[in-house]
Design a protein around this motif. Structure first.
Motif, PDB file in Angstrom:
ATOM      1  N   GLY A  23       0.416 -12.817   4.414  1.00 22.85           N
ATOM      2  CA  GLY A  23       1.657 -12.079   4.311  1.00 22.85           C
ATOM      3  C   GLY A  23       1.883 -11.107   5.444  1.00 22.85           C
ATOM      4  O   GLY A  23       0.947 -10.701   6.145  1.00 22.85           O
ATOM      5  N   LEU A  24       3.127 -10.758   5.648  1.00 23.49           N
ATOM      6  CA  LEU A  24       3.520  -9.824   6.698  1.00 23.49           C
ATOM      7  C   LEU A  24       4.370  -8.717   6.090  1.00 23.49           C
ATOM      8  O   LEU A  24       5.278  -8.988   5.305  1.00 23.49           O
ATOM      9  N   PHE A  25       4.022  -7.496   6.449  1.00 26.34           N
ATOM     10  CA  PHE A  25       4.697  -6.314   5.917  1.00 26.34           C
ATOM     11  C   PHE A  25       5.440  -5.587   7.038  1.00 26.34           C
ATOM     12  O   PHE A  25       5.016  -5.602   8.196  1.00 26.34           O
ATOM     13  N   TRP A  26       6.524  -4.929   6.644  1.00 32.74           N
ATOM     14  CA  TRP A  26       7.188  -3.968   7.527  1.00 32.74           C
ATOM     15  C   TRP A  26       7.164  -2.600   6.833  1.00 32.74           C
ATOM     16  O   TRP A  26       7.487  -2.488   5.637  1.00 32.74           O
ATOM     17  N   TYR A  27       6.768  -1.590   7.623  1.00 30.88           N
ATOM     18  CA  TYR A  27       6.744  -0.216   7.140  1.00 30.88           C
ATOM     19  C   TYR A  27       7.602   0.638   8.061  1.00 30.88           C
ATOM     20  O   TYR A  27       7.693   0.376   9.267  1.00 30.88           O
ATOM     21  N   GLN A  28       8.188   1.688   7.491  1.00 28.50           N
ATOM     22  CA  GLN A  28       8.946   2.674   8.253  1.00 28.50           C
ATOM     23  C   GLN A  28       8.141   3.970   8.280  1.00 28.50           C
ATOM     24  O   GLN A  28       7.581   4.366   7.259  1.00 28.50           O
ATOM     25  N   GLN A  29       8.076   4.601   9.440  1.00 29.08           N
ATOM     26  CA  GLN A  29       7.344   5.856   9.545  1.00 29.08           C
ATOM     27  C   GLN A  29       8.157   6.869  10.338  1.00 29.08           C
ATOM     28  O   GLN A  29       8.326   6.727  11.548  1.00 29.08           O
ATOM     29  N   HIS A  30       8.643   7.913   9.651  1.00 33.04           N
ATOM     30  CA  HIS A  30       9.308   9.002  10.344  1.00 33.04           C
ATOM     31  C   HIS A  30       8.256   9.902  10.972  1.00 33.04           C
ATOM     32  O   HIS A  30       7.109   9.981  10.504  1.00 33.04           O
ATOM     33  N   ALA A  31       8.654  10.584  12.027  1.00 37.52           N
ATOM     34  CA  ALA A  31       7.725  11.432  12.772  1.00 37.52           C
ATOM     35  C   ALA A  31       7.049  12.433  11.846  1.00 37.52           C
ATOM     36  O   ALA A  31       7.708  13.147  11.083  1.00 37.52           O
ATOM     37  N   GLU A  36       5.277  11.889   9.278  1.00 36.18           N
ATOM     38  CA  GLU A  36       5.183  11.490   7.869  1.00 36.18           C
ATOM     39  C   GLU A  36       4.345  10.230   7.717  1.00 36.18           C
ATOM     40  O   GLU A  36       4.001   9.565   8.690  1.00 36.18           O
ATOM     41  N   ALA A  37       4.049   9.881   6.477  1.00 38.55           N
ATOM     42  CA  ALA A  37       3.271   8.675   6.184  1.00 38.55           C
ATOM     43  C   ALA A  37       4.173   7.444   6.224  1.00 38.55           C
ATOM     44  O   ALA A  37       5.375   7.533   6.008  1.00 38.55           O
ATOM     45  N   PRO A  38       3.609   6.279   6.503  1.00 36.62           N
ATOM     46  CA  PRO A  38       4.386   5.037   6.442  1.00 36.62           C
ATOM     47  C   PRO A  38       4.879   4.769   5.026  1.00 36.62           C
ATOM     48  O   PRO A  38       4.174   5.044   4.049  1.00 36.62           O
ATOM     49  N   THR A  39       6.091   4.212   4.925  1.00 37.78           N
ATOM     50  CA  THR A  39       6.617   3.796   3.631  1.00 37.78           C
ATOM     51  C   THR A  39       7.009   2.328   3.705  1.00 37.78           C
ATOM     52  O   THR A  39       7.522   1.858   4.722  1.00 37.78           O
ATOM     53  N   PHE A  40       6.784   1.621   2.632  1.00 37.13           N
ATOM     54  CA  PHE A  40       6.988   0.173   2.557  1.00 37.13           C
ATOM     55  C   PHE A  40       8.465  -0.193   2.659  1.00 37.13           C
ATOM     56  O   PHE A  40       9.328   0.420   2.015  1.00 37.13           O
ATOM     57  N   LEU A  41       8.758  -1.215   3.471  1.00 39.94           N
ATOM     58  CA  LEU A  41      10.117  -1.731   3.573  1.00 39.94           C
ATOM     59  C   LEU A  41      10.242  -3.140   3.008  1.00 39.94           C
ATOM     60  O   LEU A  41      11.148  -3.430   2.237  1.00 39.94           O
ATOM     61  N   SER A  42       9.339  -4.041   3.454  1.00 43.39           N
ATOM     62  CA  SER A  42       9.502  -5.433   3.049  1.00 43.39           C
ATOM     63  C   SER A  42       8.186  -6.192   3.157  1.00 43.39           C
ATOM     64  O   SER A  42       7.244  -5.749   3.839  1.00 43.39           O
ATOM     65  N   TYR A  43       8.158  -7.353   2.497  1.00 44.09           N
ATOM     66  CA  TYR A  43       6.981  -8.215   2.479  1.00 44.09           C
ATOM     67  C   TYR A  43       7.445  -9.660   2.517  1.00 44.09           C
ATOM     68  O   TYR A  43       8.305 -10.063   1.724  1.00 44.09           O
ATOM     69  N   ASN A  44       6.901 -10.439   3.449  1.00 40.03           N
ATOM     70  CA  ASN A  44       7.177 -11.879   3.531  1.00 40.03           C
ATOM     71  C   ASN A  44       5.860 -12.629   3.503  1.00 40.03           C
ATOM     72  O   ASN A  44       4.937 -12.287   4.254  1.00 40.03           O
ATOM     73  N   VAL A  45       5.782 -13.641   2.666  1.00 40.95           N
ATOM     74  CA  VAL A  45       4.597 -14.500   2.670  1.00 40.95           C
ATOM     75  C   VAL A  45       5.005 -15.965   2.903  1.00 40.95           C
ATOM     76  O   VAL A  45       4.217 -16.758   3.390  1.00 40.95           O
ATOM     77  N   LEU A  46       6.250 -16.301   2.571  1.00 40.90           N
ATOM     78  CA  LEU A  46       6.779 -17.636   2.835  1.00 40.90           C
ATOM     79  C   LEU A  46       7.844 -17.557   3.931  1.00 40.90           C
ATOM     80  O   LEU A  46       8.439 -16.507   4.160  1.00 40.90           O
ATOM     81  N   ASP A  47       8.084 -18.680   4.590  1.00 37.42           N
ATOM     82  CA  ASP A  47       9.099 -18.723   5.641  1.00 37.42           C
ATOM     83  C   ASP A  47      10.470 -18.400   5.069  1.00 37.42           C
ATOM     84  O   ASP A  47      10.791 -18.789   3.942  1.00 37.42           O
ATOM     85  N   GLY A  48      11.275 -17.717   5.874  1.00 33.35           N
ATOM     86  CA  GLY A  48      12.643 -17.462   5.460  1.00 33.35           C
ATOM     87  C   GLY A  48      13.000 -15.998   5.517  1.00 33.35           C
ATOM     88  O   GLY A  48      12.255 -15.170   6.038  1.00 33.35           O
ATOM     89  N   GLN A  96       0.835  -1.183   0.000  1.00 32.39           N
ATOM     90  CA  GLN A  96       0.000   0.000   0.000  1.00 32.39           C
ATOM     91  C   GLN A  96       0.878   1.244   0.000  1.00 32.39           C
ATOM     92  O   GLN A  96       1.883   1.309   0.706  1.00 32.39           O
ATOM     93  N   PHE A  97       0.474   2.222  -0.770  1.00 35.40           N
ATOM     94  CA  PHE A  97       1.171   3.502  -0.840  1.00 35.40           C
ATOM     95  C   PHE A  97       0.323   4.523  -0.087  1.00 35.40           C
ATOM     96  O   PHE A  97      -0.860   4.685  -0.389  1.00 35.40           O
ATOM     97  N   PHE A  98       0.957   5.195   0.851  1.00 32.28           N
ATOM     98  CA  PHE A  98       0.226   6.111   1.719  1.00 32.28           C
ATOM     99  C   PHE A  98       0.379   7.558   1.271  1.00 32.28           C
ATOM    100  O   PHE A  98       1.432   7.979   0.784  1.00 32.28           O
ATOM    101  N   GLY A  99      -0.690   8.319   1.487  1.00 32.09           N
ATOM    102  CA  GLY A  99      -0.633   9.754   1.326  1.00 32.09           C
ATOM    103  C   GLY A  99      -0.049  10.403   2.570  1.00 32.09           C
ATOM    104  O   GLY A  99       0.211   9.726   3.565  1.00 32.09           O
ATOM    105  N   PRO A 100       0.147  11.732   2.538  1.00 30.97           N
ATOM    106  CA  PRO A 100       0.778  12.434   3.668  1.00 30.97           C
ATOM    107  C   PRO A 100      -0.103  12.534   4.903  1.00 30.97           C
ATOM    108  O   PRO A 100       0.380  12.816   5.985  1.00 30.97           O
TER     109      PRO A 100
END
Lengths: 114, 108
Positions: B31-39, B41-53, A103-107
């Motif tokens: 699936g499992l996602f990791w997002y990074q969110q700076h103070a 700001e909006a979350p941004t995508f880091l990674s996606y895992n659906v299979l083990d490993g 998913q792509f987020f807005g601000p």
């Protein structure tokens, strides 16, 4: 490629007033999401659209919140009447396919209810 | 329903390695996602895992064990700009549920 657009960025209202937020997703993205993020917590899904149909709105407080996505593109989220506990950041996100893509987020829109 | 747990805060030193854990209980898993969110700001995508490993992407790696309901995000060669909140999110049948996030503070 333009990102997800949201407006306004900030809004301050008094309790019992109404407010509306607007979102324009990434072009071609069929799935649109509205999240509420309270300070110090992760985003909580309010409603999910696939084109202009609702996929999930189980966590939307329907007595005061409403959302629509006309023509399967832009979306608006409305709160009427607002409560103090609605103070939060409202994030809109979009993805190209239901359940499969990132998913792509807005601000976001930061809402303060006084 | 979904239940996701991750530590509230972590601190680390610039140049070090840090591992952020996430445990989850879910009905339905896609699936499992990791997002990074700076103070602020909006979350941004880091990674996606659906299979083990382990999935590696530059300085960031993410691991998944579906049988244990466990994932971790590994950040190597930490930089000051890595100071942010890291959100673990699990996809059920069609929706994404986020954890509360782990605030990582990187110090010089």
């Amino acid at each position: 490629e333009a990102g997800v657009a949201q407006s306004p960025r900030y809004k301050i209202i008094e309790k019992r007033q109404s407010v509306a937020f607007w979102c324009n997703p990434i072009s071609g993205h069929a799935t649109l999401y509205w999240y509420q993020q309270i300070l110090g917590q992760g985003p909580k899904l309010l409603i999910q659209f696939q084109n202009n149909g609702v996929v999930d709105d189980s966590q939307l407080p329907k007595d005061r919140f409403s959302a629509e996505r006309l023509k399967g593109v832009d979306s608006t989220l409305k709160i009427q009447p607002a409560k103090l506990e609605d103070s939060a950041v409202y994030l809109c996100a979009s993805s190209s396919r239901l359940a499969m893509d990132e998913q792509f987020f807005g601000p976001g829109t930061r809402l303060t209810v006084l | 329903g979904q239940n996701i747990d991750q530590p509230t805060e972590m601190t680390a030193t610039e140049g070090a390695i840090v591992q952020i854990n996430c445990t989850y209980q879910t009905s339905g898993f896609n699936g499992l996602f990791w997002y990074q969110q700076h103070a602020g700001e909006a979350p941004t995508f880091l990674s996606y895992n659906v299979l083990d490993g382990l999935e590696e992407k530059g300085r960031f790696s993410s691991f998944l064990s579906r049988s244990k309901g466990y994932s971790y995000l590994l950040l190597k060669e930490l930089q000051m700009k890595d100071s942010a909140s890291y959100l673990c999110a699990v996809r059920g049948y069609s929706t994404l549920t986020f954890g509360k996030g782990t605030m990582l503070l990187v110090s010089p």
